[in-house]
Design an enzyme around this catalytic site. Sequence first.
Site, mmCIF file in Angstrom:
data_model
loop_
_atom_site.group_PDB
_atom_site.id
_atom_site.type_symbol
_atom_site.label_atom_id
_atom_site.label_comp_id
_atom_site.label_asym_id
_atom_site.label_seq_id
_atom_site.Cartn_x
_atom_site.Cartn_y
_atom_site.Cartn_z
ATOM 1 N N HIS A 11 -3.660 -15.581 -16.146
ATOM 2 C CA HIS A 11 -2.535 -14.653 -15.969
ATOM 3 C C HIS A 11 -2.566 -14.140 -14.541
ATOM 4 O O HIS A 11 -3.568 -14.244 -13.839
ATOM 5 C CB HIS A 11 -2.588 -13.491 -16.964
ATOM 6 C CG HIS A 11 -3.854 -12.677 -16.883
ATOM 7 N ND1 HIS A 11 -4.085 -11.739 -15.911
ATOM 8 C CD2 HIS A 11 -4.965 -12.684 -17.660
ATOM 9 C CE1 HIS A 11 -5.274 -11.195 -16.081
ATOM 10 N NE2 HIS A 11 -5.832 -11.757 -17.135
ATOM 11 N N LYS A 36 7.198 -12.918 -16.395
ATOM 12 C CA LYS A 36 6.293 -11.791 -16.219
ATOM 13 C C LYS A 36 4.855 -12.185 -16.519
ATOM 14 O O LYS A 36 4.569 -12.754 -17.563
ATOM 15 C CB LYS A 36 6.734 -10.633 -17.116
ATOM 16 C CG LYS A 36 6.213 -9.285 -16.665
ATOM 17 C CD LYS A 36 6.970 -8.147 -17.327
ATOM 18 C CE LYS A 36 6.552 -6.807 -16.737
ATOM 19 N NZ LYS A 36 7.313 -5.696 -17.326
ATOM 20 N N HIS A 112 -13.430 -10.701 -6.451
ATOM 21 C CA HIS A 112 -12.908 -9.336 -6.591
ATOM 22 C C HIS A 112 -13.579 -8.402 -5.585
ATOM 23 O O HIS A 112 -12.913 -7.579 -4.941
ATOM 24 C CB HIS A 112 -13.147 -8.827 -8.010
ATOM 25 C CG HIS A 112 -12.119 -9.249 -9.009
ATOM 26 N ND1 HIS A 112 -10.764 -9.084 -8.799
ATOM 27 C CD2 HIS A 112 -12.245 -9.824 -10.238
ATOM 28 C CE1 HIS A 112 -10.101 -9.526 -9.864
ATOM 29 N NE2 HIS A 112 -10.969 -9.995 -10.746
ATOM 30 N N ASN A 297 -7.034 1.277 -13.531
ATOM 31 C CA ASN A 297 -7.010 2.505 -14.319
ATOM 32 C C ASN A 297 -7.034 3.696 -13.367
ATOM 33 O O ASN A 297 -8.091 4.134 -12.897
ATOM 34 C CB ASN A 297 -8.190 2.553 -15.291
ATOM 35 C CG ASN A 297 -8.011 3.624 -16.348
ATOM 36 O OD1 ASN A 297 -7.948 4.806 -16.039
ATOM 37 N ND2 ASN A 297 -7.902 3.198 -17.602
ATOM 38 N N ASP A 321 -6.415 -9.712 -11.195
ATOM 39 C CA ASP A 321 -6.600 -11.124 -10.841
ATOM 40 C C ASP A 321 -5.617 -11.610 -9.781
ATOM 41 O O ASP A 321 -5.872 -12.627 -9.128
ATOM 42 C CB ASP A 321 -6.490 -12.005 -12.094
ATOM 43 C CG ASP A 321 -7.811 -12.079 -12.843
ATOM 44 O OD1 ASP A 321 -8.760 -11.378 -12.445
ATOM 45 O OD2 ASP A 321 -7.903 -12.830 -13.832
ATOM 46 N N ARG A 431 6.398 7.951 -21.301
ATOM 47 C CA ARG A 431 5.648 7.331 -20.211
ATOM 48 C C ARG A 431 5.906 8.030 -18.876
ATOM 49 O O ARG A 431 7.043 8.384 -18.554
ATOM 50 C CB ARG A 431 5.973 5.846 -20.124
ATOM 51 C CG ARG A 431 5.391 5.092 -21.315
ATOM 52 C CD ARG A 431 5.728 3.640 -21.301
ATOM 53 N NE ARG A 431 5.197 2.956 -20.127
ATOM 54 C CZ ARG A 431 5.474 1.694 -19.845
ATOM 55 N NH1 ARG A 431 6.276 0.988 -20.626
ATOM 56 N NH2 ARG A 431 4.950 1.135 -18.770
ATOM 57 N N ARG A 479 0.230 10.253 -10.442
ATOM 58 C CA ARG A 479 -0.283 9.048 -9.769
ATOM 59 C C ARG A 479 0.451 8.922 -8.440
ATOM 60 O O ARG A 479 1.654 8.659 -8.402
ATOM 61 C CB ARG A 479 -0.027 7.828 -10.660
ATOM 62 C CG ARG A 479 -0.615 6.538 -10.136
ATOM 63 C CD ARG A 479 -0.216 5.379 -11.036
ATOM 64 N NE ARG A 479 1.204 5.083 -10.935
ATOM 65 C CZ ARG A 479 1.931 4.545 -11.907
ATOM 66 N NH1 ARG A 479 1.394 4.266 -13.060
ATOM 67 N NH2 ARG A 479 3.210 4.294 -11.725
ATOM 68 N N ASN A 509 8.959 7.110 -7.528
ATOM 69 C CA ASN A 509 8.900 5.697 -7.143
ATOM 70 C C ASN A 509 8.388 4.879 -8.322
ATOM 71 O O ASN A 509 7.273 5.078 -8.786
ATOM 72 C CB ASN A 509 7.971 5.507 -5.939
ATOM 73 C CG ASN A 509 7.759 4.037 -5.605
ATOM 74 O OD1 ASN A 509 8.572 3.179 -5.966
ATOM 75 N ND2 ASN A 509 6.670 3.735 -4.931
#
Length: 549
Positions: A11, A36, A112, A297, A321, A431, A479, A509
């Site tokens: 993915h 997606k 990573h 997260n 990823d 949300r 955030r 945003n």
Amino acid sequence: MRILGVSAPYHDSSACLIEDGELVCAVEEERLIRSKRAWGKFPVHAAKWCLESRGLSLSDVDVVAYPWERKRITDHTLLGHDVSPRSLFPSDLFGSKLGPERIVDVDHHLSHAASAFRFSGFESAAIMVLDGTGEQTGTSLFHGQADGTITCLATMSNLLSLGLFYEGAVQYAGFSKLEAGKLMGLAPYGKGSVLPYIRLTEEGYEMDVPELPTQEHITQWWVQRFIADFGPPNRRSHQYDLSSCRAIETTEFDERIIEMAASVQLTLDNVILHLGRLMKKWTGEDKLCIAGGVALNCTSNGKMWTEGIFEDIFVPGPANDTGASIGAAAEVWFRETGRSLRPMKDIGLGPSFSPQAVRGLLDQLGLKYISGNSIEQTARWIAQGKLGAWFSGGAELGPRALGHRSILGNPSILDNKDSLNLNVKKREAWRPYGPSMLEEYSDNVFGERLNMPYMLFTLPVTGDRQNLAAVTHVDGTTRVQTVADNSADPYAYLLSVLKREQGFPAVINTSFNIAGEPVVCRPEEAIRSFYASPLEFLYIEGHLLWKGN
């Protein structure tokens, strides 16, 4: 030297190109094929675009970097993908063939780690890779040293994956695979408590997960554990929405599910903070890099920041990823040259379109628009409460919209949150959203001037909350993306004009896409999404369209 990085195929596949020590372009496959997360897709179109955007062909590439050591993979699901030159670079698209000797495998978690450390600008740093799965490890702890080497200090196996623990909770709560962001957003509605599933040790942590053959088996083991402790799993539900001609989420969450979500998030935070303290003790470093899927997260990242264990923390925009391609390429660059790369600043590294090209398209479609003072008019409409879209520069790499492909609104108007969730994004009303703001304004909001350009930290709002009503979550956090004040940057200039128009330099945003689709990439997609939504205006490369014109 030219290094093509490709991340595939489970993915979030992507491709990038490093030329002479600089990351010059990168794009996700999903943005180009309009699927997606690009599930099970090789980044063939992404790789082709990277080469064509630089006027190159496959024969001009010195090395292809691949962020998995294929012979070390133990997960049976991942082993089912045929990763070969033929699947990565089909001859009908690339013409010339690539010999297998030109593909260099790089350990997944090292990729990573490199995606963070090698673009951080830090001379040295502690590095935490928190992921779903690697070849054999779910969590890896590294030390990025002053000579440029990245040394592994400790690993925890795939069975001990924090990402799969969280994924099990995501599915138990009634969300789809890889919708961890929804559980993170649900958690603040509960109080929760730290769960006894993960034992903290002086070497890291332990779990009692049995030997299982694939990541999906491990995820489902966690689902069953939650069923045993919390009762029946939540059931996902949908309702057909006539206005968008698609099914939208109507899943409900009772107190039991909300408390489970809060407890899982607290447990994750507890483990990550423990690892941070261990890394501080082991390395003595003042700076920390975090990467891997769990690094998205924002709640855990924010708690690591507010805890003050490290003086500075870098999380790359494409921490998942998607960013493995740039990490593998960066690691190969260092191995080949021994030299560092230029630090990551702007991640708008994907397809971009000139104002002249956009003007030609608008004229071809017979659309009315203005070009003069378009940013000033955009700011006035945002200040007045209108919701609109913003398309500027190259497409961002990673899951966050950062002022290149964004939907914007006035964050002081609380109703804008419901309007965006219910009418524009067609998603759950609970949300949250986050703001973009000029760096100077972050001092008013958080009590310190911040440099957080990738919207990957959730922090308590300590001041000026009335101006951020639509982006302050139920627990008093937000955030944040901070933007450097630079008049040459259209997005920064918009925020500076907003300071005059509404009294503070911040906007809501969120990503510019309609329900079920990837973030827009091309002008055609932006125009289509604009007219398929109730958004009131579209700024696109210096031109401004609005409904009713």
